[in-house]
Design an enzyme around this catalytic site. Structure first.
Site, PDB file in Angstrom:
ATOM      1  CB  SER A   1     -76.130  16.074 -62.714  1.00 63.73           C
ATOM      2  OG  SER A   1     -77.180  15.599 -61.923  1.00 63.73           O
TER       3      SER A   1
ATOM      4  CE  LYS B   1     -79.098  18.837 -61.769  1.00 62.82           C
ATOM      5  NZ  LYS B   1     -79.383  17.492 -62.280  1.00 62.82           N
TER       6      LYS B   1
ATOM      7  CE1 TYR C   1     -83.386  18.736 -63.233  1.00 59.42           C
ATOM      8  CE2 TYR C   1     -84.379  16.658 -62.595  1.00 59.42           C
ATOM      9  CZ  TYR C   1     -83.375  17.590 -62.461  1.00 59.42           C
ATOM     10  OH  TYR C   1     -82.371  17.387 -61.547  1.00 59.42           O
TER      11      TYR C   1
ATOM     12  CE1 TYR D   1     -75.113  15.329 -58.154  1.00 62.83           C
ATOM     13  CE2 TYR D   1     -73.052  14.235 -58.643  1.00 62.83           C
ATOM     14  CZ  TYR D   1     -74.338  14.579 -58.996  1.00 62.83           C
ATOM     15  OH  TYR D   1     -74.821  14.180 -60.194  1.00 62.83           O
TER      16      TYR D   1
ATOM     17  CB  VAL E   1     -75.800   9.629 -60.784  1.00 66.14           C
ATOM     18  CG1 VAL E   1     -75.774  10.503 -59.546  1.00 66.14           C
ATOM     19  CG2 VAL E   1     -77.065   9.845 -61.589  1.00 66.14           C
TER      20      VAL E   1
END
Lengths: 313, 313, 313, 313
Positions: A73, A76, A198, A249, A267
């Protein structure tokens, strides 16, 4: 760009990194690696690396700071910057910038808010950003890779095809999110093509050194390594703000409370962080806490801001 | 402590405040005052005041900066500090420090999380903090008032009994929250006594100058106006972090994005903000947006950080 | 009215009841009594009684069928009937008649539906019905008691003051519900007065025989024991429908599936059920399943409809 | 099987149907047809047909009772019966049998309950049932069609390919549900193949006469038109119970309250209903209320049970 070897550096950050690494080394308990795909489950939770990049490209590092890991992530942030640079504020009509509350709310919020995800760092929001970058470039993942290579100076940086394939194989939940938003008209590309883009983004392998350097444009208020401007000063500030409120998160409040820096975790066990106007950091250790953030990574950043006073608060 | 008159000041912040006030003056649209109690509904949405306090107690101001207004939720910051100073980290076992997502979640989250509110700035969380301060002091509202008077140097600062009575008369929702948390064992005092303390706190009348000064301990990393320490440096940083992530109702992400400072708003139209290590601000204008934050207040703070570069990002 | 002694009866239902009691006796596992108040926690989960009342008032029974127990939520049916008889369809503007989904939704639904509870048998809905009956009669609990005495022919039937006091002492959650609905203007009486009425209703002690007789008006399509009409035929059908879809907490679907009769349970371990046009039943055994329904009670009713074919389906 | 012509019948139900049709004809306001696919949006909301089938196959009808319409969710009843007949109670480990509360909960409940949908009549539940029937037969839609043809005696009964294609084109929400349940391991077949089966089932065209006859096995306690048994008596009762508590979207409580029969509606404007042991009904009128049930259809069934007393309550 000057990369300082860890062992020869006599500058400010190096002794601090070494002190942190020693403390982390002595600390028992590292959490558990993510286990939903084999490539992550196989990581040794005792691996630890940390790098700091100054604005001029000088990098300090300790431990496994040059070892590539699965960024997940963390990418992102870069996809958001690349799309925001292209379409500007219109993006914010398709994704919000508010914290999401707890995980359990993800779907209900999407439903309650008519398919507009809360922020670009929850999976639903990142799918929207990728979808929009894909529409504008025709190759969102390729754009991301080119950017990361340019900013890090590491041309060997690449996707991990096995990781991308594993993500696809366990991708039903992201497929559900994408179809759900498509039912509200908030996804432009066909869902399978979007998911392919993605999952490739999630699969990028990069080291702490690579990521600290690639994040520097946020500490330089929007300016890239080559001196060109990717984002306006205001946009860079905005991304830092979204990282602080939404980047870790469901532990964004706790991360702000302990570390006090804009940050984004993945992660794979990596976390990037920004000291605006001063430096960037990346830390990696694969063991996660129950909210998906690296146990040693958060502890190391906590120590860093305590030792240096470089929190934003 | 030196209070500078707005008209005679030649120092840094004064021209900036005056420029902001002019811009706000020319901007149409101020939102609507809160209307759930008469005292707030009667406010003129075109009122506007703003003050900046430097660490040494110098205050700059513009417009209605010396006019007392209803502080409402702004006092939650001070109650939190007073309780945290007394009980330390044990507080965090009874209230979280994560953003709450949208308003609609307040009750479901309380239920899902067994009566532990998400953070000290939503009403449920502030009730818990007041309850705990009440248990420790026997007079939570009195402690708050004494603190505000001491920090602001304004001994006339007081509760507004009419406002407190109005709050009580329309207090069913807070009573519901308190009883609900009591059913989980997370409230110690009898609910009516707790609500009395809570509504009195909300009723404090204070001016922008008063509140900018009273907030200074957070910019001074925990040190009060008289040089004594209320909070550790770490605790002051924690409160700033909670303000940034949770301080402006369901618009914390947007406030961070636009203003980029720890802040706390109240439905009376006031907002306090902190530039750690540098200064504090308070702005007041009674017209609210749909999320309960002062329209002109947020705009003024947005302008301030843009003009001065004093955002944390 | 003729009460048949269990041992001497030779009529239809008696052998069926005896067979069911034997089967229940041999079945291990009875669940656990409710433990939130001492009076319920002290009950022996192996107690079991069951009664059937024919339309003419003939009652058959087995086991502890004449032993008074705590009726708890069963009285919600009678309060609903007494209020519906007075105000008719206007009631349905203040409480819905749809199943509530799972327990976890209770508060969120109240919030989402602006303080209108889903049905009269969840606690929030029963509070509204009691509030309205209280407004119309000035003594909701007294009206209930008078009705139960008249229909059962048992003038000794009464409240249990200790149970009512225990309910009050652990009543924070119901206080939260009442205040929350009051905040939407859906409660007329002061919350403490309403809770007093409500908890007294829950505290009624009655036997299976008493309750089977008191329920008969629903099998007689609205006609009371003395031949006068309490409800129109249509209203009686409506209450039966609401019992079937909402009468057994979050297990209404399962109860309809297994038993196939309109029914209402209480956490005291009692369940009433209606075979429209034919008879009524009441069963009691204090051990509850995880959804709050009597384990042996549901099993006994399941056996009854299987053995007699008297399900509505 | 004897089909009675509406104009010549002198039997019991015919005059009642004609009276109802006259009353419906005089009633203004019919709601609006579903508009998410063109084939449904084009329907005239003033069409009205109604049929009653006795247990021996005698059918009475009025209005457009022989006009085929889009059955939509009505077929969920038959798919459930076909799967339950094959796998028995194991089905209930994969789908619940409780009402779902309001629509807004559909996804949150799936998440909260780990991918197990609340009942077989919400879309998520019907997808699970279709998935399981597909696994057992290899052609769920074909099984359904064969069953409907056999029970109705109408061999021309068929899918509507245009409707199925339209459903697929607007199928993102069902795709999201299927992928979401797949992420919990509660879907066996590939999602695209499952959706193809599912949308074909929804596209069946059938008339009131066809559907009243096809539903008769539920009034005959599980016995098919040819005298063979599809379901045990207990299973037939179970399906009737699930229809009563879950058959009319979020208006199950209201439908039970007004009509008092097990029923299942579709957004094509049809509703089937069962009087166990006596007869079955089907009514059709395309105008829907805001909860997706036929306005004239519910009104006609309400009149039917009022005029005949044939409610289960």
């Amino acid at each position: 760009m000057v990369i300082m070897a860890a062992s020869t550096s006599s500058l400010t950050f190096q002794p601090i990194l070494e002190r942190i690494a020693e403390e982390i080394e002595r600390t028992p308990g590292r959490g558990r690696p993510a286990d939903y795909i084999p490539a992550l489950a196989a990581c040794d939770p005792r691996r630890f690396g940390m790098a700091v990049a100054e604005l001029d490209g000088t990098v300090y590092g300790v431990g496994d700071w040059r070892e590539p890991f699965s960024t997940q992530s963390i990418t992102k942030v870069f996809t958001l910057a690349l799309d925001l640079a292209r379409e500007g504020d219109e993006l914010w009509e398709h994704v919000g910038r508010e914290p999401s509350g707890n995980p359990f709310n993800s779907l209900i919020q999407l439903e309650y808010e008519n398919g507009i995800p809360r922020n670009p760092f929850i999976n639903a929001g990142a799918l929207v950003v990728t979808d929009r970058l894909q529409t504008r470039t025709g190759d969102a993942a390729g754009e991301l890779l080119a950017f990361l290579r340019a900013e890090s100076g590491n041309t060997a940086l690449d996707f991990d095809k096995d990781v991308a394939a594993s993500e696809t194989a366990s991708g039903d939940r992201n497929a559900a999110l994408a179809h759900f938003m498509a039912s509200y008209g908030n996804i432009d590309n066909p869902v399978p093509a979007l998911l392919d883009q993605y999952f490739r983004q999630c699969s990028v392998q990069a080291s702490c050194a690579d990521l600290a350097l690639a994040t520097s444009f946020l500490a330089r208020h929007g300016v890239r390594a080559d001196g060109t401007r990717l984002l306006t000063r205001s946009q860079a500030k905005q991304i830092n703000a979204v990282m602080l409120t939404c980047g870790t998160y469901d532990a964004a409040g706790d991360f702000a409370y302990r570390v006090g820096l804009p940050g984004k975790s993945g992660v794979g066990g990596g976390i990037i962080a920004v000291v605006p106007g001063r430096c960037t950091l990346c830390v990696w250790s694969p063991g996660l806490d129950e909210r998906g953030n690296s146990v040693a990574g958060v502890a190391a950043l906590d120590r860093f801001t305590t030792l240096t006073g470089l929190s934003v608060f």
